[in-house]
Design a protein around this motif. Sequence first.
Motif, PDB file in Angstrom:
ATOM      1  N   TYR A 190      60.089 -12.230  14.346  1.00 22.97           N
ATOM      2  CA  TYR A 190      60.649 -10.916  14.620  1.00 22.97           C
ATOM      3  C   TYR A 190      62.153 -11.013  14.853  1.00 22.97           C
ATOM      4  O   TYR A 190      62.931 -10.216  14.346  1.00 22.97           O
ATOM      5  CB  TYR A 190      59.961 -10.270  15.829  1.00 22.97           C
ATOM      6  N   LYS A 191      62.585 -12.041  15.619  1.00 24.48           N
ATOM      7  CA  LYS A 191      64.016 -12.223  15.886  1.00 24.48           C
ATOM      8  C   LYS A 191      64.767 -12.517  14.597  1.00 24.48           C
ATOM      9  O   LYS A 191      65.856 -12.011  14.363  1.00 24.48           O
ATOM     10  CB  LYS A 191      64.228 -13.352  16.897  1.00 24.48           C
ATOM     11  N   ALA A 192      64.170 -13.337  13.750  1.00 26.72           N
ATOM     12  CA  ALA A 192      64.800 -13.673  12.473  1.00 26.72           C
ATOM     13  C   ALA A 192      64.927 -12.427  11.605  1.00 26.72           C
ATOM     14  O   ALA A 192      65.932 -12.213  10.929  1.00 26.72           O
ATOM     15  CB  ALA A 192      63.986 -14.746  11.762  1.00 26.72           C
ATOM     16  N   LEU A 193      63.903 -11.580  11.648  1.00 28.97           N
ATOM     17  CA  LEU A 193      63.885 -10.360  10.845  1.00 28.97           C
ATOM     18  C   LEU A 193      64.912  -9.353  11.365  1.00 28.97           C
ATOM     19  O   LEU A 193      65.692  -8.793  10.603  1.00 28.97           O
ATOM     20  CB  LEU A 193      62.470  -9.765  10.908  1.00 28.97           C
ATOM     21  N   SER A 194      64.951  -9.168  12.679  1.00 26.27           N
ATOM     22  CA  SER A 194      65.845  -8.151  13.241  1.00 26.27           C
ATOM     23  C   SER A 194      67.304  -8.600  13.213  1.00 26.27           C
ATOM     24  O   SER A 194      68.208  -7.767  13.226  1.00 26.27           O
ATOM     25  CB  SER A 194      65.424  -7.794  14.665  1.00 26.27           C
ATOM     26  N   GLY A 195      67.550  -9.917  13.196  1.00 29.02           N
ATOM     27  CA  GLY A 195      68.930 -10.406  13.196  1.00 29.02           C
ATOM     28  C   GLY A 195      69.428 -10.795  11.814  1.00 29.02           C
ATOM     29  O   GLY A 195      70.389 -11.544  11.683  1.00 29.02           O
ATOM     30  N   ARG A 196      68.770 -10.262  10.768  1.00 27.79           N
ATOM     31  CA  ARG A 196      69.162 -10.660   9.403  1.00 27.79           C
ATOM     32  C   ARG A 196      70.573 -10.181   9.080  1.00 27.79           C
ATOM     33  O   ARG A 196      71.042  -9.176   9.610  1.00 27.79           O
ATOM     34  CB  ARG A 196      68.168 -10.124   8.381  1.00 27.79           C
ATOM     35  N   GLY A 197      71.238 -10.932   8.209  1.00 24.87           N
ATOM     36  CA  GLY A 197      72.603 -10.573   7.798  1.00 24.87           C
ATOM     37  C   GLY A 197      72.702 -10.415   6.297  1.00 24.87           C
ATOM     38  O   GLY A 197      71.841 -10.899   5.562  1.00 24.87           O
ATOM     39  N   GLU A 198      73.737  -9.749   5.851  1.00 25.98           N
ATOM     40  CA  GLU A 198      73.912  -9.500   4.409  1.00 25.98           C
ATOM     41  C   GLU A 198      74.356 -10.778   3.709  1.00 25.98           C
ATOM     42  O   GLU A 198      75.125 -11.548   4.251  1.00 25.98           O
ATOM     43  CB  GLU A 198      74.929  -8.387   4.187  1.00 25.98           C
ATOM     44  N   LEU A 199      73.840 -10.992   2.497  1.00 24.56           N
ATOM     45  CA  LEU A 199      74.217 -12.184   1.715  1.00 24.56           C
ATOM     46  C   LEU A 199      75.510 -11.941   0.961  1.00 24.56           C
ATOM     47  O   LEU A 199      75.766 -10.830   0.533  1.00 24.56           O
ATOM     48  CB  LEU A 199      73.112 -12.534   0.717  1.00 24.56           C
TER      49      LEU A 199
END
Length: 199
Positions: A190-199
């Motif tokens: 969930y943390k990885a999903l919510s903290g995603r960044g643009e490539l």
Amino acid sequence: MGYNAAPLERLVEQFSKFPGIGRKGATRMAYQVLSMPAAEAAELAKAIEEAHTKLHRCKICQDYTENDLCKVCSSPKRDHSVICVVESPRDVTAFERTREYNGLYHVLHGLISPMDGIGADQLCVKELLARLHDGEVKEVIMATNPTVEGEATAMYLAKLIKPLGIKTTRLAYGLPVGSSLEYADETTLYKALSGRGEL
């Protein structure tokens, strides 16, 4: 051929083909099958056969399903503007366990790996690109594993998708490098999903 009777040896050989199962583990599994009541062993064989004959890839996302479309793709409650790209159907299961993601998925069925002779043409890339031309999709999340192959695949896909004017993001590194999504706990995912960044 070992000391075992031929049918038992064949069973051990089949189990030892599973990833992470050595000869010892395969032998234990074979003896476990032999100790089952006949009806239970028949149920196991039937379950394997049915998984192979009744399941096929969803026409849209390439996940396994019994119908033309999987439950996620056919659900009107899902957010059809976001697609989460994963390596395998097991990763879809991992995300669904979090109950935090409400978009769609796309299963590549592998990663680009020149060392293993796997190129983009052997993955479900054209099926992904075909989904991006109707203007409905606003974001594609690259949720490939944080490995060399996962990174290479994410970068390759981002290069193809960016010119279409669609936001392309990558999972944040709440996930340890070299790990597998399948074994990540719900909070980390969930943390990885919510903290995603643009490539």
